[in-house]
Design an enzyme around this catalytic site. Sequence first.
Site, PDB file in Angstrom:
ATOM      1  N   ARG A 148       0.846  -1.194   0.000  1.00  0.00           N
ATOM      2  CA  ARG A 148       0.000   0.000   0.000  1.00  0.00           C
ATOM      3  C   ARG A 148       0.881   1.243   0.000  1.00  0.00           C
ATOM      4  O   ARG A 148       2.007   1.218   0.482  1.00  0.00           O
ATOM      5  CB  ARG A 148      -0.909   0.014   1.235  1.00  0.00           C
ATOM      6  CG  ARG A 148      -1.814  -1.210   1.368  1.00  0.00           C
ATOM      7  CD  ARG A 148      -2.575  -1.169   2.686  1.00  0.00           C
ATOM      8  NE  ARG A 148      -3.474  -2.319   2.850  1.00  0.00           N
ATOM      9  CZ  ARG A 148      -3.134  -3.453   3.456  1.00  0.00           C
ATOM     10  NH1 ARG A 148      -1.923  -3.599   3.969  1.00  0.00           N
ATOM     11  NH2 ARG A 148      -3.998  -4.451   3.566  1.00  0.00           N
ATOM     12  N   LYS A 172      -1.328  -2.633   8.376  1.00  0.00           N
ATOM     13  CA  LYS A 172      -2.460  -2.156   9.177  1.00  0.00           C
ATOM     14  C   LYS A 172      -2.448  -2.813  10.556  1.00  0.00           C
ATOM     15  O   LYS A 172      -2.057  -3.967  10.700  1.00  0.00           O
ATOM     16  CB  LYS A 172      -3.775  -2.493   8.475  1.00  0.00           C
ATOM     17  CG  LYS A 172      -4.034  -1.657   7.222  1.00  0.00           C
ATOM     18  CD  LYS A 172      -5.407  -1.980   6.659  1.00  0.00           C
ATOM     19  CE  LYS A 172      -5.740  -1.075   5.483  1.00  0.00           C
ATOM     20  NZ  LYS A 172      -7.085  -1.367   4.934  1.00  0.00           N
ATOM     21  N   HIS A 245      -2.793   2.272  -5.690  1.00  0.00           N
ATOM     22  CA  HIS A 245      -3.622   1.081  -5.486  1.00  0.00           C
ATOM     23  C   HIS A 245      -3.791   0.302  -6.795  1.00  0.00           C
ATOM     24  O   HIS A 245      -3.955  -0.921  -6.773  1.00  0.00           O
ATOM     25  CB  HIS A 245      -4.980   1.470  -4.910  1.00  0.00           C
ATOM     26  CG  HIS A 245      -5.368   0.606  -3.745  1.00  0.00           C
ATOM     27  ND1 HIS A 245      -4.696   0.629  -2.542  1.00  0.00           N
ATOM     28  CD2 HIS A 245      -6.325  -0.352  -3.609  1.00  0.00           C
ATOM     29  CE1 HIS A 245      -5.230  -0.256  -1.713  1.00  0.00           C
ATOM     30  NE2 HIS A 245      -6.216  -0.869  -2.332  1.00  0.00           N
ATOM     31  N   ARG A 248      -0.995  -1.913  -7.034  1.00  0.00           N
ATOM     32  CA  ARG A 248      -1.230  -3.040  -6.124  1.00  0.00           C
ATOM     33  C   ARG A 248      -2.156  -4.061  -6.782  1.00  0.00           C
ATOM     34  O   ARG A 248      -1.915  -5.268  -6.712  1.00  0.00           O
ATOM     35  CB  ARG A 248      -1.840  -2.492  -4.828  1.00  0.00           C
ATOM     36  CG  ARG A 248      -2.133  -3.515  -3.728  1.00  0.00           C
ATOM     37  CD  ARG A 248      -2.494  -2.755  -2.455  1.00  0.00           C
ATOM     38  NE  ARG A 248      -3.177  -3.549  -1.451  1.00  0.00           N
ATOM     39  CZ  ARG A 248      -2.567  -4.314  -0.552  1.00  0.00           C
ATOM     40  NH1 ARG A 248      -1.250  -4.418  -0.553  1.00  0.00           N
ATOM     41  NH2 ARG A 248      -3.261  -4.988   0.346  1.00  0.00           N
ATOM     42  N   HIS A 271      -3.501  -9.175   3.394  1.00  0.00           N
ATOM     43  CA  HIS A 271      -4.947  -9.269   3.616  1.00  0.00           C
ATOM     44  C   HIS A 271      -5.229 -10.184   4.795  1.00  0.00           C
ATOM     45  O   HIS A 271      -4.666 -11.274   4.894  1.00  0.00           O
ATOM     46  CB  HIS A 271      -5.643  -9.842   2.375  1.00  0.00           C
ATOM     47  CG  HIS A 271      -5.779  -8.860   1.259  1.00  0.00           C
ATOM     48  ND1 HIS A 271      -6.006  -9.224  -0.053  1.00  0.00           N
ATOM     49  CD2 HIS A 271      -5.720  -7.504   1.245  1.00  0.00           C
ATOM     50  CE1 HIS A 271      -6.085  -8.152  -0.810  1.00  0.00           C
ATOM     51  NE2 HIS A 271      -5.918  -7.095  -0.038  1.00  0.00           N
ATOM     52  N   TYR A 280      -9.464 -10.868  -6.939  1.00  0.00           N
ATOM     53  CA  TYR A 280      -8.527 -10.823  -8.064  1.00  0.00           C
ATOM     54  C   TYR A 280      -8.645 -12.039  -8.971  1.00  0.00           C
ATOM     55  O   TYR A 280      -8.219 -12.011 -10.112  1.00  0.00           O
ATOM     56  CB  TYR A 280      -7.091 -10.690  -7.549  1.00  0.00           C
ATOM     57  CG  TYR A 280      -6.851  -9.383  -6.840  1.00  0.00           C
ATOM     58  CD1 TYR A 280      -6.773  -8.187  -7.551  1.00  0.00           C
ATOM     59  CD2 TYR A 280      -6.721  -9.328  -5.458  1.00  0.00           C
ATOM     60  CE1 TYR A 280      -6.577  -6.980  -6.906  1.00  0.00           C
ATOM     61  CE2 TYR A 280      -6.523  -8.120  -4.799  1.00  0.00           C
ATOM     62  CZ  TYR A 280      -6.456  -6.958  -5.525  1.00  0.00           C
ATOM     63  OH  TYR A 280      -6.265  -5.765  -4.875  1.00  0.00           O
TER      64      TYR A 280
END
Length: 300
Positions: A148, A172, A245, A248, A271, A280
Site C-alpha cells: 500500500r 495495518k 492502489h 497493487r 490481507h 482478483y
Amino acid sequence: MNLTQMCHFYFEYLQIERNYSRYTIESYQFVIEHFMNFMQEERISSFRDVSYPAVRLYLTQLHKEQLSRRTVARKVSTLRSFFRFLMREEYVKENPFMLASLPKKELTIPKFLYEEELEKLFHVSDLNTPLGQRNQALLELLYATGIRVSECCRLTMNDIDFTIGTILVHGKGKKQRYVPFGSFAHDALDTYIQNGRKTLLGKANDACNVLFLNSRGKALTTRGVRYILSEMIEKAALSIHISPHKLRHSFATHMLDQGADLRVVQELLGHEHLSTTQIYTHVSKEKLRSVYMTNHPRAH
C-alpha cells in the site's frame, strides 16, 4: 458526557486499544459526524434516544443521496461498531443498528494496468537525476511488492534487506510482514540509495531514515507519491488514470495470471481474509475467457 466528548472518547479507544490508523479513524469520524448532523435535523439530542425507526429514516436519507451500496454498508458497519462501544460503556442500553441489514455489496472487479502500459512507465524517468532515480525506485518497488502507498511511505532504510531481497512492511494494525522483491526493484533501489537519495538528503538540515524522500530531503507523503505517478503518466502520454492502489491491483492480478497460489498472494498483500484476495481471481477468469474467445476456432 455530551455527544462530542463521547465521540472523542471513542476515537481515543480506536487509536489506543484497537491500533487503528489515522486514516481509518478519520473515516470513522466522518461517518459519525454525518450521522450526528442527521440527529440534529431530526431533533434527537442524545445517542440514547436513537431508535430503530430513526435508523430506518437515516437509511432512507442515504438512499436518497444515491450513495453506492458499498458506501451505505460501510456507514452502517461503522455506526454499528460505535453503538456497540456505547453499550460497552453503558451509555446506551441497546444498539439500534444491529437490526439494520447491510446492503449486499456490488462485485467490483479491480482495475489494473496491462504489462505493455507498465513497460512505458518504466522508461519515462531520467535516471541521471536524483528525482528520476527516486521515481524509478518507487515505481519498481510498488509494482514488485504490491504494498500500500501508506506502507511504502513508512519504509525506512532499516527495513530493506538486499542480501535476501526482502522488505519489512509495517501494515495495518501494526502488523508486520516480509515481502520479497526482484532484480529490477533491487537495481533501482540500489541506484537511488547510493546516489539520488544522498543528494536529496543533503538538502535537509536533519538526518532522515525514511527510504523515500521529497525534493527537500524530507519524508515523501502519500499525496506526493500520487502526484509523482500522475506526472509519470503524462510523460508516458498514456490516457489512463494511475494510482498506487492500481499498481497493487496489477501486482496481484499478474501474480495470479502467472499461476501464483492465492494464499501466497494473500500473505504478500497483507490481507487478513482470503475473501479480500479472491476478488482478483475474477480478473484472471475474465482474462481466461477473453483469451478463449479470441483464440478458440469455435468460440463464436
